[in-house]
Design a protein around this motif. Structure first.
Motif, PDB file in Angstrom:
ATOM      1  N   SER A  31       0.851  -1.199   0.000  1.00 46.16           N
ATOM      2  CA  SER A  31       0.000   0.000   0.000  1.00 46.16           C
ATOM      3  C   SER A  31       0.884   1.246   0.000  1.00 46.16           C
ATOM      4  O   SER A  31       2.004   1.225   0.530  1.00 46.16           O
ATOM      5  N   LEU A  32       0.346   2.302  -0.603  1.00 41.17           N
ATOM      6  CA  LEU A  32       1.166   3.505  -0.784  1.00 41.17           C
ATOM      7  C   LEU A  32       0.334   4.752  -0.483  1.00 41.17           C
ATOM      8  O   LEU A  32      -0.782   4.900  -0.992  1.00 41.17           O
ATOM      9  N   LEU A  33       0.895   5.602   0.348  1.00 39.69           N
ATOM     10  CA  LEU A  33       0.195   6.829   0.734  1.00 39.69           C
ATOM     11  C   LEU A  33       0.866   8.025   0.059  1.00 39.69           C
ATOM     12  O   LEU A  33       1.968   8.428   0.441  1.00 39.69           O
ATOM     13  N   PRO A  34       0.233   8.627  -0.962  1.00 36.28           N
ATOM     14  CA  PRO A  34       0.829   9.812  -1.613  1.00 36.28           C
ATOM     15  C   PRO A  34       0.447  11.074  -0.830  1.00 36.28           C
ATOM     16  O   PRO A  34      -0.736  11.309  -0.596  1.00 36.28           O
ATOM     17  N   ILE A  35       1.429  11.835  -0.432  1.00 38.31           N
ATOM     18  CA  ILE A  35       1.117  13.012   0.387  1.00 38.31           C
ATOM     19  C   ILE A  35       1.826  14.278  -0.127  1.00 38.31           C
ATOM     20  O   ILE A  35       2.852  14.219  -0.798  1.00 38.31           O
ATOM     21  N   TYR A  36       1.241  15.412   0.248  1.00 31.37           N
ATOM     22  CA  TYR A  36       1.903  16.715   0.062  1.00 31.37           C
ATOM     23  C   TYR A  36       1.748  17.471   1.380  1.00 31.37           C
ATOM     24  O   TYR A  36       0.686  17.397   2.016  1.00 31.37           O
ATOM     25  N   ILE A  37       2.798  18.165   1.804  1.00 35.71           N
ATOM     26  CA  ILE A  37       2.705  18.907   3.066  1.00 35.71           C
ATOM     27  C   ILE A  37       2.903  20.399   2.789  1.00 35.71           C
ATOM     28  O   ILE A  37       3.926  20.810   2.232  1.00 35.71           O
ATOM     29  N   ASP A  64      -4.293  18.923  -9.905  1.00 38.78           N
ATOM     30  CA  ASP A  64      -3.970  18.120 -11.081  1.00 38.78           C
ATOM     31  C   ASP A  64      -3.325  16.794 -10.670  1.00 38.78           C
ATOM     32  O   ASP A  64      -3.646  15.731 -11.217  1.00 38.78           O
ATOM     33  N   LEU A  65      -2.420  16.867  -9.695  1.00 38.25           N
ATOM     34  CA  LEU A  65      -1.753  15.647  -9.227  1.00 38.25           C
ATOM     35  C   LEU A  65      -2.788  14.677  -8.658  1.00 38.25           C
ATOM     36  O   LEU A  65      -2.784  13.475  -8.956  1.00 38.25           O
ATOM     37  N   ASP A  66      -3.692  15.207  -7.866  1.00 38.87           N
ATOM     38  CA  ASP A  66      -4.752  14.380  -7.265  1.00 38.87           C
ATOM     39  C   ASP A  66      -5.618  13.734  -8.351  1.00 38.87           C
ATOM     40  O   ASP A  66      -5.917  12.543  -8.295  1.00 38.87           O
ATOM     41  N   GLN A  67      -5.989  14.537  -9.346  1.00 42.95           N
ATOM     42  CA  GLN A  67      -6.839  14.021 -10.420  1.00 42.95           C
ATOM     43  C   GLN A  67      -6.150  12.886 -11.168  1.00 42.95           C
ATOM     44  O   GLN A  67      -6.771  11.875 -11.502  1.00 42.95           O
ATOM     45  N   GLN A  68      -4.855  13.063 -11.418  1.00 45.07           N
ATOM     46  CA  GLN A  68      -4.124  12.011 -12.131  1.00 45.07           C
ATOM     47  C   GLN A  68      -4.061  10.745 -11.292  1.00 45.07           C
ATOM     48  O   GLN A  68      -4.230   9.636 -11.805  1.00 45.07           O
ATOM     49  N   LEU A  69      -3.797  10.927  -9.995  1.00 43.30           N
ATOM     50  CA  LEU A  69      -3.719   9.751  -9.115  1.00 43.30           C
ATOM     51  C   LEU A  69      -5.064   9.020  -9.088  1.00 43.30           C
ATOM     52  O   LEU A  69      -5.127   7.798  -9.084  1.00 43.30           O
ATOM     53  N   ARG A  70      -6.141   9.793  -9.082  1.00 42.49           N
ATOM     54  CA  ARG A  70      -7.465   9.174  -9.024  1.00 42.49           C
ATOM     55  C   ARG A  70      -7.814   8.485 -10.343  1.00 42.49           C
ATOM     56  O   ARG A  70      -8.216   7.318 -10.351  1.00 42.49           O
ATOM     57  N   LYS A  71      -7.644   9.223 -11.446  1.00 44.05           N
ATOM     58  CA  LYS A  71      -8.129   8.705 -12.727  1.00 44.05           C
ATOM     59  C   LYS A  71      -7.266   7.553 -13.256  1.00 44.05           C
ATOM     60  O   LYS A  71      -7.776   6.575 -13.780  1.00 44.05           O
ATOM     61  N   LYS A  72      -5.933   7.716 -13.119  1.00 44.15           N
ATOM     62  CA  LYS A  72      -5.074   6.709 -13.747  1.00 44.15           C
ATOM     63  C   LYS A  72      -4.740   5.571 -12.795  1.00 44.15           C
ATOM     64  O   LYS A  72      -4.367   4.491 -13.232  1.00 44.15           O
ATOM     65  N   LEU A  77      -4.435  12.069  -3.549  1.00 43.29           N
ATOM     66  CA  LEU A  77      -3.396  12.822  -2.829  1.00 43.29           C
ATOM     67  C   LEU A  77      -3.953  13.272  -1.488  1.00 43.29           C
ATOM     68  O   LEU A  77      -5.056  13.830  -1.420  1.00 43.29           O
ATOM     69  N   PHE A  78      -3.168  13.057  -0.429  1.00 44.28           N
ATOM     70  CA  PHE A  78      -3.553  13.532   0.904  1.00 44.28           C
ATOM     71  C   PHE A  78      -2.701  14.766   1.215  1.00 44.28           C
ATOM     72  O   PHE A  78      -1.477  14.716   1.113  1.00 44.28           O
ATOM     73  N   ILE A  79      -3.366  15.850   1.576  1.00 42.68           N
ATOM     74  CA  ILE A  79      -2.643  17.108   1.803  1.00 42.68           C
ATOM     75  C   ILE A  79      -2.700  17.447   3.287  1.00 42.68           C
ATOM     76  O   ILE A  79      -3.757  17.341   3.928  1.00 42.68           O
ATOM     77  N   PHE A  80      -1.562  17.832   3.826  1.00 40.36           N
ATOM     78  CA  PHE A  80      -1.485  18.206   5.243  1.00 40.36           C
ATOM     79  C   PHE A  80      -0.876  19.590   5.335  1.00 40.36           C
ATOM     80  O   PHE A  80      -0.203  20.048   4.408  1.00 40.36           O
ATOM     81  N   LYS A  81      -1.090  20.236   6.483  1.00 44.10           N
ATOM     82  CA  LYS A  81      -0.479  21.551   6.684  1.00 44.10           C
ATOM     83  C   LYS A  81       0.250  21.538   8.027  1.00 44.10           C
ATOM     84  O   LYS A  81      -0.341  21.167   9.052  1.00 44.10           O
ATOM     85  N   GLY A  82       1.514  21.915   8.029  1.00 41.21           N
ATOM     86  CA  GLY A  82       2.266  21.951   9.280  1.00 41.21           C
ATOM     87  C   GLY A  82       3.728  21.641   9.028  1.00 41.21           C
ATOM     88  O   GLY A  82       4.160  21.529   7.875  1.00 41.21           O
ATOM     89  N   VAL A 205      -3.396  15.023  13.049  1.00 38.16           N
ATOM     90  CA  VAL A 205      -3.231  15.744  11.779  1.00 38.16           C
ATOM     91  C   VAL A 205      -4.576  16.101  11.161  1.00 38.16           C
ATOM     92  O   VAL A 205      -5.556  15.388  11.358  1.00 38.16           O
ATOM     93  N   THR A 206      -4.598  17.203  10.418  1.00 40.54           N
ATOM     94  CA  THR A 206      -5.790  17.540   9.642  1.00 40.54           C
ATOM     95  C   THR A 206      -5.488  17.220   8.188  1.00 40.54           C
ATOM     96  O   THR A 206      -4.445  17.620   7.669  1.00 40.54           O
ATOM     97  N   VAL A 207      -6.373  16.474   7.575  1.00 36.41           N
ATOM     98  CA  VAL A 207      -6.158  16.100   6.175  1.00 36.41           C
ATOM     99  C   VAL A 207      -7.017  17.000   5.297  1.00 36.41           C
ATOM    100  O   VAL A 207      -8.176  17.245   5.594  1.00 36.41           O
ATOM    101  N   PHE A 208      -6.406  17.488   4.231  1.00 39.37           N
ATOM    102  CA  PHE A 208      -7.162  18.253   3.238  1.00 39.37           C
ATOM    103  C   PHE A 208      -7.252  17.433   1.962  1.00 39.37           C
ATOM    104  O   PHE A 208      -6.303  16.732   1.604  1.00 39.37           O
ATOM    105  N   THR A 209      -8.361  17.563   1.283  1.00 33.26           N
ATOM    106  CA  THR A 209      -8.410  17.135  -0.115  1.00 33.26           C
ATOM    107  C   THR A 209      -8.205  18.421  -0.910  1.00 33.26           C
ATOM    108  O   THR A 209      -8.372  19.523  -0.351  1.00 33.26           O
ATOM    109  N   PRO A 210      -7.895  18.340  -2.197  1.00 33.23           N
ATOM    110  CA  PRO A 210      -7.772  19.588  -2.960  1.00 33.23           C
ATOM    111  C   PRO A 210      -9.039  20.434  -2.875  1.00 33.23           C
ATOM    112  O   PRO A 210      -8.975  21.654  -2.806  1.00 33.23           O
TER     113      PRO A 210
END
Ligand SMILES: Cc1cc2nc3c(=O)[nH]c(=O)nc-3n(C[C@H](O)[C@H](O)[C@H](O)COP(=O)(O)OP(=O)(O)OC[C@H]3O[C@@H](n4cnc5c(N)ncnc54)[C@H](O)[C@@H]3O)c2cc1C
Length: 523
Positions: A31-37, A64-72, A77-82, A205-210
């Motif tokens: 399993s793989l967790l794609p993230i951006y902080i 765009d990154l999230d859309q590609q991960l979803r569609k293809k 993409l999981f987005i965090f702030k901190g 943590v707080t998770v954001f979607t785009p």
């Protein structure tokens, strides 16, 4: 079953992404967790260090990154702030068992390196290994190059070509054998089960979607009204469209490319479209791999005769590598103190009026004002245009410190890059060993032929960005205060009333400033 975290840091793309490929290619990772902080140290606690246009560009890149991960890939993409050094350990704890791999790209900036060290300390253990991929954002492995015994700081195209020659072999046609970009992965492992529930936010943590990030940014007015204005849309999809249009499908443009001959006022009759590739926002955000660009240019160059560095497109990318190396090996790269690439010049006191006139495009010099308004609206400016406004602010007319201009660029440029922005301000303010001679100034009112390559016949760029002057005859438009009153009246623009009179006398200020520069050098 093992999991991995792929942290998209400076490479917001699927194509040629070594960190992503490493995780995808490991058969024992299920399993793989794609993230951006979003790091407040970079964007500011409340995005105050990013202009609305820059914030929007980042958001679009993430969408765009999230859309590609979803569609293809049926991922997301999981987005965090901190602070990433706190977020990553928390994520490891949220997973049922520690991930076997955290894979990301390498940052050469001092803060980025410090952060990488922290993360290594916090997260690596007998189960979790961490990879910082050093070949994601540059062609050279910056760390390896600057620590090699024969590294000599490059100060010219010849120097950087020498470094390339000692790093890469050349083929029989004289092309450096730069490794091929990595193809996009065929598959990406599913996201970990723990992250599949709808609302993942926890006390840790707080998770954001785009979408939720966009809502929050819109709600707090961080996107301003830039949405209706921005010309460059963020994201890998747009990056690849632009790459194809400006490079792959336009062999003649690439092979004839000579940077000093490109127009600083964009395409004639198309004031929004660069005369160069306009790819810098995508390279900086990592939506486009610099290796992919290099190879596409090479493919064109193999077809027929082509220009050479420093003027060619490969030449531009070599400058980029040179500045990345210097920014890593020169201490205090972003400072005028203890920076061996920065001469000590006694710049003037911070002048609120001058700085604000420069930033807002109200100096009374139409070319400078048009360019600064272009920056405000689109987040981009041609290289020679950057020459014009930075020279004007520093050694040319206003005698203000290059760091103040750099900070304004940093907030607004979509391509703002710590290594390159500092490098170019050092270059243009005349203080670096790689600067042009300090006494070679640009005329901010180039009514005819100029090395700034300003379109002066129609002056359509000026008319677009400074609409107050749209009815001015091109003959007078670059110095409208010199136009007879009758012409000003006819053009419905009185200088000093409808458009500012020049804030300085350009010739007198240039003379004075050259004297001050000379004095500083002699001191
Ligand atoms: C004061 C000043 C500040 C600058 N700040 C930045 C910055 O923060 N980020 C940034 O990417 N560029 C910066 N530049 C360099 C340059 O202006 C831009 O890279 C270029 O205008 C981008 O447009 P383009 O993609 O059409 O470039 P092209 O001419 O099409 O070149 C292709 C690529 O080569 C690289 N490149 C071109 N010129 C340079 C250069 N002088 N230095 C380093 N790389 C270069 C860029 O990645 C660019 O996308 C600055 C220049 C000046 C004078």
């Amino acid at each position: 079953m093992n999991s991995a975290i792929v942290w998209f840091r400076k490479s917001l793309r699927i194509d040629d992404n070594p960190a992503l490929c490493e995780a995808c290619n490991q058969s024992d990772i299920s399993s793989l967790l794609p993230i951006y902080i979003i790091d407040p140290m970079v964007v500011g606690e409340d995005f105050q260090d990013y202009s609305p246009g820059r914030t929007l560009f980042l958001l679009e890149s993430l969408e765009d990154l999230d859309q590609q991960l979803r569609k293809k890939y049926n991922s997301q993409l999981f987005i965090f702030k901190g602070n990433p050094s706190k977020i990553l350990p928390s994520l490891c704890l949220l997973l049922k068992s520690p991930p076997s791999l955290i894979s990301t790209d390498y940052c050469s900036e001092p803060e980025g390196r410090k952060l990488s060290k922290h993360i290594e300390k916090e997260c690596s253990n007998p189960v979790t290994s961490i990879s910082f991929h050093k070949n994601s954002h540059t062609l050279l492995n910056i760390e390896k190059t600057v620590s090699s015994n024969d590294y000599k700081e490059p100060k010219s195209m010849k120097d950087i070509e020498k470094i390339f020659s000692s790093t890469f072999d050349k083929d029989e046609n004289g092309f450096f054998q730069i490794p091929d970009p990595l193809p996009a992965p065929k598959q990406i492992q599913p996201i970990p089960a723990e992250f599949r529930q709808k609302n993942m936010s926890s006390s840790r943590v707080t998770v954001f979607t785009p979408e939720s990030l966009r809502d929050q940014l819109q709600h707090s007015n961080k996107l301003g009204s830039s949405e209706s204005h921005s010309y460059f849309k963020g994201g890998e999809t747009q990056a690849l469209i632009r790459l194809r249009k400006k490079v792959s499908a336009d062999v003649n443009f690439v092979n004839a490319f000579e940077k000093p001959k490109t127009s600083s006022t964009n395409l004639l009759d198309y004031p929004l479209e660069p005369s160069t590739t306009g790819l810098s926002p995508y390279i900086t955000s990592g939506s486009l791999s610099v290796r992919r660009l290099w190879k596409e240019v090479e493919t064109c160059n193999r077809i027929g005769p082509h220009t050479k560095p420093p003027q060619s497109l490969h030449g531009q990318l070599l400058f980029r590598e040179m500045f990345y190396l210097l920014s890593r090996s020169v201490e205090n790269w972003d400072s005028d103190k203890s920076n061996r690439m920065c001469k000590n010049i006694k710049w003037g006191e911070y002048d609120e009026e001058k700085m604000s006139a420069w930033e807002s495009g109200q100096t009374g010099f139409p070319l400078i004002d048009a360019l600064m308004r272009q920056l405000e609206t689109t987040g981009w400016m041609h290289h020679l245009a950057r020459h014009a406004v930075s020279c004007f602010l520093t050694r040319g007319q206003l005698w203000q410190h290059w760091k103040w201009g750099r900070d304004i660029f940093d907030r607004k440029l979509l391509d703002s890059d710590w290594a390159l922005n500092n490098a170019n301000w050092l270059w243009l303010s005349g203080v670096a060993p790689f600067s042009m001679p300090y006494f070679r100034l640009y005329n901010p009112c180039p009514a005819g032929k100029s090395s700034l390559n300003v379109e002066t016949t129609e002056a359509s760029f000026i008319k677009h960005w400074v609409p107050e002057l749209k009815d001015f005859p091109p003959k007078f438009i670059f110095e409208p205060h010199l136009a007879p009153l009758a012409i000003q009246k006819q053009a419905k623009c009185l200088i000093g009333e409808d458009y500012p009179a020049p804030i300085v006398d350009r010739k007198e200020s240039a003379r004075e400033n050259l004297g001050k520069f000379k004095q500083s050098l002699a001191a």
